[in-house]
Design a protein around this motif. Structure first.
Motif, PDB file in Angstrom:
ATOM      1  N   SER A 159       0.832  -1.207   0.000  1.00 11.25           N
ATOM      2  CA  SER A 159       0.000   0.000   0.000  1.00 11.25           C
ATOM      3  C   SER A 159       0.866   1.258   0.000  1.00 11.25           C
ATOM      4  N   LEU A 160       2.000   1.210   0.687  1.00 16.38           N
ATOM      5  CA  LEU A 160       2.932   2.338   0.665  1.00 16.38           C
ATOM      6  C   LEU A 160       3.502   2.542  -0.737  1.00 16.38           C
ATOM      7  N   LEU A 161       3.768   1.451  -1.416  1.00 15.24           N
ATOM      8  CA  LEU A 161       4.263   1.537  -2.787  1.00 15.24           C
ATOM      9  C   LEU A 161       3.223   2.188  -3.697  1.00 15.24           C
ATOM     10  N   TRP A 162       1.951   1.860  -3.477  1.00 10.58           N
ATOM     11  CA  TRP A 162       0.870   2.457  -4.268  1.00 10.58           C
ATOM     12  C   TRP A 162       0.826   3.979  -4.064  1.00 10.58           C
ATOM     13  N   VAL A 163       1.015   4.424  -2.842  1.00  9.62           N
ATOM     14  CA  VAL A 163       1.002   5.856  -2.547  1.00  9.62           C
ATOM     15  C   VAL A 163       2.206   6.541  -3.192  1.00  9.62           C
ATOM     16  N   GLN A 164       3.378   5.930  -3.095  1.00 15.33           N
ATOM     17  CA  GLN A 164       4.580   6.508  -3.696  1.00 15.33           C
ATOM     18  C   GLN A 164       4.432   6.623  -5.207  1.00 15.33           C
ATOM     19  N   ARG A 165       3.941   5.557  -5.830  1.00 16.70           N
ATOM     20  CA  ARG A 165       3.742   5.600  -7.278  1.00 16.70           C
ATOM     21  C   ARG A 165       2.752   6.689  -7.658  1.00 16.70           C
ATOM     22  N   ALA A 166       1.680   6.812  -6.884  1.00 21.62           N
ATOM     23  CA  ALA A 166       0.662   7.821  -7.188  1.00 21.62           C
ATOM     24  C   ALA A 166       1.251   9.225  -7.132  1.00 21.62           C
ATOM     25  N   SER A 167       2.098   9.483  -6.144  1.00 17.96           N
ATOM     26  CA  SER A 167       2.675  10.822  -5.999  1.00 17.96           C
ATOM     27  C   SER A 167       3.574  11.171  -7.177  1.00 17.96           C
ATOM     28  N   PHE A 168       4.434  10.257  -7.582  1.00 19.20           N
ATOM     29  CA  PHE A 168       5.344  10.551  -8.695  1.00 19.20           C
ATOM     30  C   PHE A 168       4.602  10.527 -10.034  1.00 19.20           C
ATOM     31  N   LEU A 169       3.542   9.721 -10.128  1.00 18.60           N
ATOM     32  CA  LEU A 169       2.713   9.743 -11.329  1.00 18.60           C
ATOM     33  C   LEU A 169       2.043  11.102 -11.482  1.00 18.60           C
ATOM     34  N   PHE A 170       1.590  11.667 -10.369  1.00 17.80           N
ATOM     35  CA  PHE A 170       0.959  12.990 -10.409  1.00 17.80           C
ATOM     36  C   PHE A 170       1.963  14.036 -10.901  1.00 17.80           C
ATOM     37  N   VAL A 171       3.173  14.003 -10.352  1.00 18.42           N
ATOM     38  CA  VAL A 171       4.209  14.953 -10.782  1.00 18.42           C
ATOM     39  C   VAL A 171       4.494  14.783 -12.269  1.00 18.42           C
ATOM     40  N   GLY A 172       4.537  13.551 -12.733  1.00 16.57           N
ATOM     41  CA  GLY A 172       4.782  13.295 -14.146  1.00 16.57           C
ATOM     42  C   GLY A 172       3.689  13.876 -15.032  1.00 16.57           C
ATOM     43  N   VAL A 173       2.445  13.755 -14.593  1.00 17.60           N
ATOM     44  CA  VAL A 173       1.324  14.302 -15.369  1.00 17.60           C
ATOM     45  C   VAL A 173       1.412  15.827 -15.415  1.00 17.60           C
ATOM     46  N   VAL A 174       1.736  16.439 -14.291  1.00 15.70           N
ATOM     47  CA  VAL A 174       1.873  17.901 -14.246  1.00 15.70           C
ATOM     48  C   VAL A 174       3.002  18.351 -15.177  1.00 15.70           C
ATOM     49  N   PHE A 175       4.132  17.647 -15.138  1.00 16.38           N
ATOM     50  CA  PHE A 175       5.264  17.998 -15.996  1.00 16.38           C
ATOM     51  C   PHE A 175       4.887  17.837 -17.466  1.00 16.38           C
ATOM     52  N   LEU A 176       4.190  16.754 -17.798  1.00 18.46           N
ATOM     53  CA  LEU A 176       3.756  16.531 -19.174  1.00 18.46           C
ATOM     54  C   LEU A 176       2.815  17.647 -19.614  1.00 18.46           C
ATOM     55  N   GLY A 177       1.926  18.058 -18.695  1.00 19.02           N
ATOM     56  CA  GLY A 177       1.042  19.177 -19.017  1.00 19.02           C
ATOM     57  C   GLY A 177       1.814  20.445 -19.295  1.00 19.02           C
ATOM     58  N   GLY A 178       2.901  20.657 -18.550  1.00 20.98           N
ATOM     59  CA  GLY A 178       3.739  21.824 -18.782  1.00 20.98           C
ATOM     60  C   GLY A 178       4.429  21.780 -20.133  1.00 20.98           C
ATOM     61  N   ILE A 179       4.925  20.608 -20.516  1.00 21.52           N
ATOM     62  CA  ILE A 179       5.590  20.463 -21.812  1.00 21.52           C
ATOM     63  C   ILE A 179       4.603  20.711 -22.951  1.00 21.52           C
ATOM     64  N   ILE A 180       3.403  20.162 -22.820  1.00 18.71           N
ATOM     65  CA  ILE A 180       2.376  20.365 -23.852  1.00 18.71           C
ATOM     66  C   ILE A 180       2.024  21.842 -23.967  1.00 18.71           C
ATOM     67  N   THR A 181       1.907  22.519 -22.813  1.00 26.39           N
ATOM     68  CA  THR A 181       1.585  23.953 -22.820  1.00 26.39           C
ATOM     69  C   THR A 181       2.683  24.754 -23.511  1.00 26.39           C
ATOM     70  N   LEU A 182       3.942  24.429 -23.209  1.00 27.42           N
ATOM     71  CA  LEU A 182       5.057  25.126 -23.842  1.00 27.42           C
ATOM     72  C   LEU A 182       5.078  24.904 -25.352  1.00 27.42           C
ATOM     73  N   CYS A 183       4.869  23.665 -25.781  1.00 25.11           N
ATOM     74  CA  CYS A 183       4.868  23.358 -27.199  1.00 25.11           C
ATOM     75  C   CYS A 183       3.732  24.073 -27.922  1.00 25.11           C
ATOM     76  N   PHE A 184       2.580  24.100 -27.282  1.00 20.97           N
ATOM     77  CA  PHE A 184       1.422  24.762 -27.885  1.00 20.97           C
ATOM     78  C   PHE A 184       1.678  26.272 -27.992  1.00 20.97           C
ATOM     79  N   SER A 185       2.317  26.845 -26.975  1.00 27.73           N
ATOM     80  CA  SER A 185       2.625  28.268 -26.989  1.00 27.73           C
ATOM     81  C   SER A 185       3.596  28.598 -28.109  1.00 27.73           C
ATOM     82  N   ARG A 186       4.636  27.771 -28.269  1.00 32.20           N
ATOM     83  CA  ARG A 186       5.597  27.995 -29.340  1.00 32.20           C
ATOM     84  C   ARG A 186       4.953  27.822 -30.715  1.00 32.20           C
ATOM     85  N   PHE A 187       4.019  26.888 -30.810  1.00 37.09           N
ATOM     86  CA  PHE A 187       3.300  26.688 -32.079  1.00 37.09           C
ATOM     87  C   PHE A 187       2.492  27.927 -32.448  1.00 37.09           C
TER      88      PHE A 187
END
Length: 331
Positions: free
Chosen positions: A299-327
């Motif tokens: 269960s601790l592993l599930w929580v750890q994965r969830a936290s880093f997965l969330f950060v990954g989604v936020v970072f991906l959203g940032g990359i998409i936003t930057l690419c869209f802005s440059r476009f």
């Protein structure tokens, strides 16, 4: 041209990642933690203002509880909000990032959660039920003196999954939504709910606002946490069980995240437990085999994965936003 708003999600991802790494390396602050001082003041204020100390709650307990809630919760986030607008946004980026990392770090409880979970797991692993009962009492409000190994495993896994939302995912979520002031607001509200949000004679009226405000602030991040747990296995079944099982659980937010987490882990939670001398029967959460002590580190592993997965989604959203802005700049 790239604006500050275009890099917002990348900035948030960096803050969250550094805060999680700081929490992992340093762990919880042993001395002078802000929430410890907050809790002491909250206890004194409750003893001073709460007049429902015996019998039925007296008239005015709701009003006094609301007053105490306002005094404890509102000042620091408001000061943080105005300071952020007047001064902090003018600071160099690295200095502002460092301050935000510290705020998120102090609000996070991932390593603390791991410590408390393993304090139950280790004695259970060696058959020391008395020690396991002692440490289980740190995690839950139910009576622990007669709990079996399976009961303690269930209580601990439930606590890991639910507090994975309260102490980790909700903190990450509210930073993205509202920055440091929102993180502080949620953490103070959640702490008061843990202290005052009980339905016993003393606190039922006084702590009503503390409990309801935590439910409100936890509603959206609980749904995000549900998705993050579900992404780790059996996605559609986890979402279905969160909706069906979590919806009838005593805590809506807790029910959703625990049902999704248990389903993803292919285990079952829920069942009878004694709270303050009363037997409470909770609905089954999840599906599969009944939980065992070996599921605590899982269960601790599930929580750890969830936290880093969330950060990954936020970072991906940032990359998409930057690419869209440059476009758009190139059009």
């Amino acid at each position: 041209m790239v604006s500050v708003s275009d890099t917002y999600f990348v900035y948030c991802a960096c803050v969250l990642l550094f805060a999680l790494l700081l929490d992992r390396v340093v762990g919880e602050v042993k001395c002078y933690h802000p929430l410890v001082g907050f809790g002491r003041v909250a206890n004194r204020l409750e003893r001073w203002l709460n007049i429902s100390t015996g019998g039925n709650p007296k008239r005015g307990s709701y009003t006094r509880g609301a007053l105490a809630w306002g005094l404890m919760v509102l000042p620091v986030p408001l000061v943080s909000y105005f300071a952020n607008g007047v001064w902090v946004l003018q600071w160099p980026t690295l200095l502002r990032l460092g301050l935000d990392v510290l705020v998120v770090y102090f609000a996070l409880g991932l390593q603390s959660l791991k410590l408390h979970g393993l304090q139950v797991y280790k004695p259970l692993n060696r058959g020391d039920l008395d020690s396991a009962r002692h440490f289980t009492g740190y995690l839950v409000s139910r009576e622990t003196s007669k709990l079996s190994a399976q009961d303690m495993s269930r209580a601990t896994v439930e606590s890991m999954l639910e507090n994975g939302h309260d102490a980790v995912i909700a903190t990450l979520f509210w930073f993205v939504v509202g920055g440091a002031p929102a993180v502080i607001l949620h953490r103070l509200v959640n702490t008061l709910d843990a202290m005052w949000g009980y339905k016993n004679t003393r606190l039922h009226a006084f702590g009503w606002l503390a409990a309801r405000s935590d439910d409100v602030l936890g509603f959206l991040p609980a749904k995000v946490c549900t998705l993050l747990y579900a992404c780790q296995g059996g996605f559609f079944k986890a979402i279905k069980n969160a909706f069906r099982q979590g919806g009838i659980y005593k805590s809506h937010n807790g029910g959703w995240v625990m049902a999704a987490g248990a389903t993803s882990m292919k285990i079952k939670l829920g069942g009878p437990a004694v709270y303050h001398g009363e037997l409470v029967l909770s609905p089954a959460l999840g599906c599969g085999r009944w939980v065992s002590y070996e599921d605590i580190p899982r269960s601790l592993l599930w929580v750890q994965r969830a936290s880093f997965l969330f950060v990954g989604v936020v970072f991906l959203g940032g990359i998409i936003t930057l690419c869209f802005s440059r476009f758009l700049d190139g059009v």
